[in-house]
Design a protein around this motif. Structure first.
Motif, PDB file in Angstrom:
ATOM      1  N   PHE A 166      44.050  15.202  -3.112  1.00 57.52           N
ATOM      2  CA  PHE A 166      43.001  15.081  -4.128  1.00 57.52           C
ATOM      3  C   PHE A 166      43.362  15.956  -5.323  1.00 57.52           C
ATOM      4  CE2 PHE A 166      40.923  12.721  -1.074  1.00 57.52           C
ATOM      5  CZ  PHE A 166      39.562  12.497  -1.298  1.00 57.52           C
ATOM      6  N   ARG A 167      42.933  15.528  -6.533  1.00 58.17           N
ATOM      7  CA  ARG A 167      43.221  16.286  -7.758  1.00 58.17           C
ATOM      8  C   ARG A 167      42.046  17.188  -8.134  1.00 58.17           C
ATOM      9  NH1 ARG A 167      47.187  12.930  -6.082  1.00 58.17           N
ATOM     10  NH2 ARG A 167      48.836  12.675  -7.631  1.00 58.17           N
ATOM     11  N   LEU A 168      42.370  18.381  -8.650  1.00 61.19           N
ATOM     12  CA  LEU A 168      41.350  19.297  -9.156  1.00 61.19           C
ATOM     13  C   LEU A 168      40.645  18.641 -10.339  1.00 61.19           C
ATOM     14  CD1 LEU A 168      40.267  22.263  -8.832  1.00 61.19           C
ATOM     15  CD2 LEU A 168      41.851  22.851 -10.688  1.00 61.19           C
ATOM     16  N   HIS A 169      39.317  18.600 -10.296  1.00 58.29           N
ATOM     17  CA  HIS A 169      38.533  17.742 -11.201  1.00 58.29           C
ATOM     18  C   HIS A 169      37.283  18.482 -11.660  1.00 58.29           C
ATOM     19  CE1 HIS A 169      36.465  13.866 -12.274  1.00 58.29           C
ATOM     20  NE2 HIS A 169      35.394  14.511 -11.831  1.00 58.29           N
ATOM     21  N   SER A 170      36.838  18.164 -12.853  1.00 56.63           N
ATOM     22  CA  SER A 170      35.525  18.646 -13.303  1.00 56.63           C
ATOM     23  C   SER A 170      34.937  17.625 -14.265  1.00 56.63           C
ATOM     24  CB  SER A 170      35.645  20.018 -13.986  1.00 56.63           C
ATOM     25  OG  SER A 170      34.363  20.541 -14.262  1.00 56.63           O
ATOM     26  N   HIS A 171      33.628  17.650 -14.399  1.00 53.44           N
ATOM     27  CA  HIS A 171      32.948  16.804 -15.371  1.00 53.44           C
ATOM     28  C   HIS A 171      31.620  17.465 -15.705  1.00 53.44           C
ATOM     29  CE1 HIS A 171      32.068  15.060 -11.293  1.00 53.44           C
ATOM     30  NE2 HIS A 171      30.842  15.324 -11.699  1.00 53.44           N
ATOM     31  N   GLN A 200      33.731  12.871  -3.490  1.00 51.92           N
ATOM     32  CA  GLN A 200      34.593  13.938  -3.991  1.00 51.92           C
ATOM     33  C   GLN A 200      34.522  15.148  -3.061  1.00 51.92           C
ATOM     34  OE1 GLN A 200      34.102  14.655  -8.274  1.00 51.92           O
ATOM     35  NE2 GLN A 200      33.264  12.587  -8.500  1.00 51.92           N
ATOM     36  N   GLN A 201      35.636  15.856  -2.911  1.00 48.74           N
ATOM     37  CA  GLN A 201      35.713  17.015  -2.026  1.00 48.74           C
ATOM     38  C   GLN A 201      35.159  18.260  -2.682  1.00 48.74           C
ATOM     39  OE1 GLN A 201      39.816  15.830   0.345  1.00 48.74           O
ATOM     40  NE2 GLN A 201      39.821  17.595  -0.995  1.00 48.74           N
ATOM     41  N   GLU A 202      34.666  19.161  -1.843  1.00 48.45           N
ATOM     42  CA  GLU A 202      34.318  20.481  -2.351  1.00 48.45           C
ATOM     43  C   GLU A 202      35.588  21.249  -2.713  1.00 48.45           C
ATOM     44  OE1 GLU A 202      31.275  23.863  -0.975  1.00 48.45           O
ATOM     45  OE2 GLU A 202      33.121  23.845   0.212  1.00 48.45           O
ATOM     46  N   VAL A 203      35.552  21.916  -3.859  1.00 46.06           N
ATOM     47  CA  VAL A 203      36.551  22.913  -4.231  1.00 46.06           C
ATOM     48  C   VAL A 203      35.833  24.257  -4.263  1.00 46.06           C
ATOM     49  CG1 VAL A 203      38.033  23.775  -6.082  1.00 46.06           C
ATOM     50  CG2 VAL A 203      38.055  21.342  -5.499  1.00 46.06           C
ATOM     51  N   SER A 235      30.394  24.690   1.987  1.00 42.69           N
ATOM     52  CA  SER A 235      30.978  25.597   2.976  1.00 42.69           C
ATOM     53  C   SER A 235      30.500  27.034   2.861  1.00 42.69           C
ATOM     54  CB  SER A 235      32.509  25.574   2.852  1.00 42.69           C
ATOM     55  OG  SER A 235      32.903  26.065   1.578  1.00 42.69           O
ATOM     56  N   SER A 236      29.754  27.356   1.798  1.00 43.34           N
ATOM     57  CA  SER A 236      29.262  28.728   1.547  1.00 43.34           C
ATOM     58  C   SER A 236      30.388  29.737   1.365  1.00 43.34           C
ATOM     59  CB  SER A 236      28.310  29.185   2.661  1.00 43.34           C
ATOM     60  OG  SER A 236      27.148  28.376   2.679  1.00 43.34           O
ATOM     61  N   HIS A 271      39.157  21.149   1.046  1.00 45.76           N
ATOM     62  CA  HIS A 271      39.148  20.723   2.444  1.00 45.76           C
ATOM     63  C   HIS A 271      38.579  19.310   2.500  1.00 45.76           C
ATOM     64  CE1 HIS A 271      34.914  21.710   2.022  1.00 45.76           C
ATOM     65  NE2 HIS A 271      35.244  22.945   1.702  1.00 45.76           N
ATOM     66  N   ASP A 272      38.376  18.785   3.694  1.00 43.05           N
ATOM     67  CA  ASP A 272      37.947  17.391   3.855  1.00 43.05           C
ATOM     68  C   ASP A 272      36.450  17.166   3.653  1.00 43.05           C
ATOM     69  OD1 ASP A 272      40.505  16.367   4.464  1.00 43.05           O
ATOM     70  OD2 ASP A 272      40.332  17.110   6.516  1.00 43.05           O
TER      71      ASP A 272
END
Length: 217
Positions: free
Chosen positions: A52-57, A188-191, A126-127, A177-178
């Motif tokens: 997955f790519r690091l993303h923001s919006h 979308q995954q948590e970063v 995930s805290s 993570h997944d």
């Protein structure tokens, strides 16, 4: 994909400079495997394990800081996953300079112009430590500083190298993570940032426009 690189190059020619001034049209070139990464380059960061790519919006977190959210995005062809590599505050580094392992850098989100940021707020799923985008062209602080560490024997950052990014203020490593969001950023995954060094802290520079190394005079 070639058309996307061309459009991104035109954007660079017209808009980018380390001091947000003019940009020379002679200095941008589409990325290639093993390309040297220099200040002013625009790239996507790929999470090694999940791809997955690091993303923001421009969507805020509904908890924690309420700042602009940062996620992992599954699709390669996404304009909100481009980041500009910038030096740390008060640095003498110039556009086109190479970046050595151990250097403090900042990553500016190309679309919203905010900075990759972290702090002590808890991440939503995930805290762990929340990672957000914050500030703007003239608003940046040490919460935007990340220490680049190259895994292995490399001394300067290249496209095909595994790296970790450690947040200077909190000590957390940029992490994913997944676990995925269900609503606003569905799929979308948590970063987040995690203080422990783990395999899921590893990222690679992927697609982008990499500026050639500035020759020393």
């Amino acid at each position: 994909m070639a058309l996307a690189f061309f459009a991104l190059s035109i954007f660079l020619f017209l808009n980018l400079d380390l001091d947000q001034g003019s940009f020379s049209s002679a200095s941008a070139a589409p990325s290639s495997e093993g390309a040297e990464i220099t200040y002013g380059s625009v790239l996507k960061l790929m999470h090694e394990r999940t791809k997955f790519r690091l993303h923001s919006h421009d969507v805020p977190y509904g908890s924690g800081s309420g700042q602009q959210s940062v996620t992992g995005f599954p699709n390669v062809d996404d304009a909100n996953s481009y980041w500009i590599v910038r030096p740390m505050l008060d640095s003498n580094a110039k556009q086109g300079d190479t970046i050595e392992s151990g250097t403090l850098i900042r990553l500016q989100h190309m679309r919203t112009r905010k900075w990759l940021h972290s702090h002590l707020h808890a991440s939503p799923i995930s805290s762990n430590l929340e990672v957000s985008c914050f500030g703007g062209e003239s608003e940046s602080d040490t919460g935007d500083h990340w220490k680049l560490t190259i895994e292995g024997s490399g001394k300067t950052w290249k496209q095909d190298q595994k790296i970790r990014l450690q947040h200077v203020d909190t000590g957390g490593y940029l992490h994913s993570h997944d676990k995925k969001y269900q609503r606003i950023a569905g799929g979308q995954q948590e970063v987040c940032a995690m203080r422990e060094k783990r395999p899921d802290n590893i990222w690679l520079a992927a697609e982008g426009v990499y500026l050639p190394v500035t020759e020393s005079k």
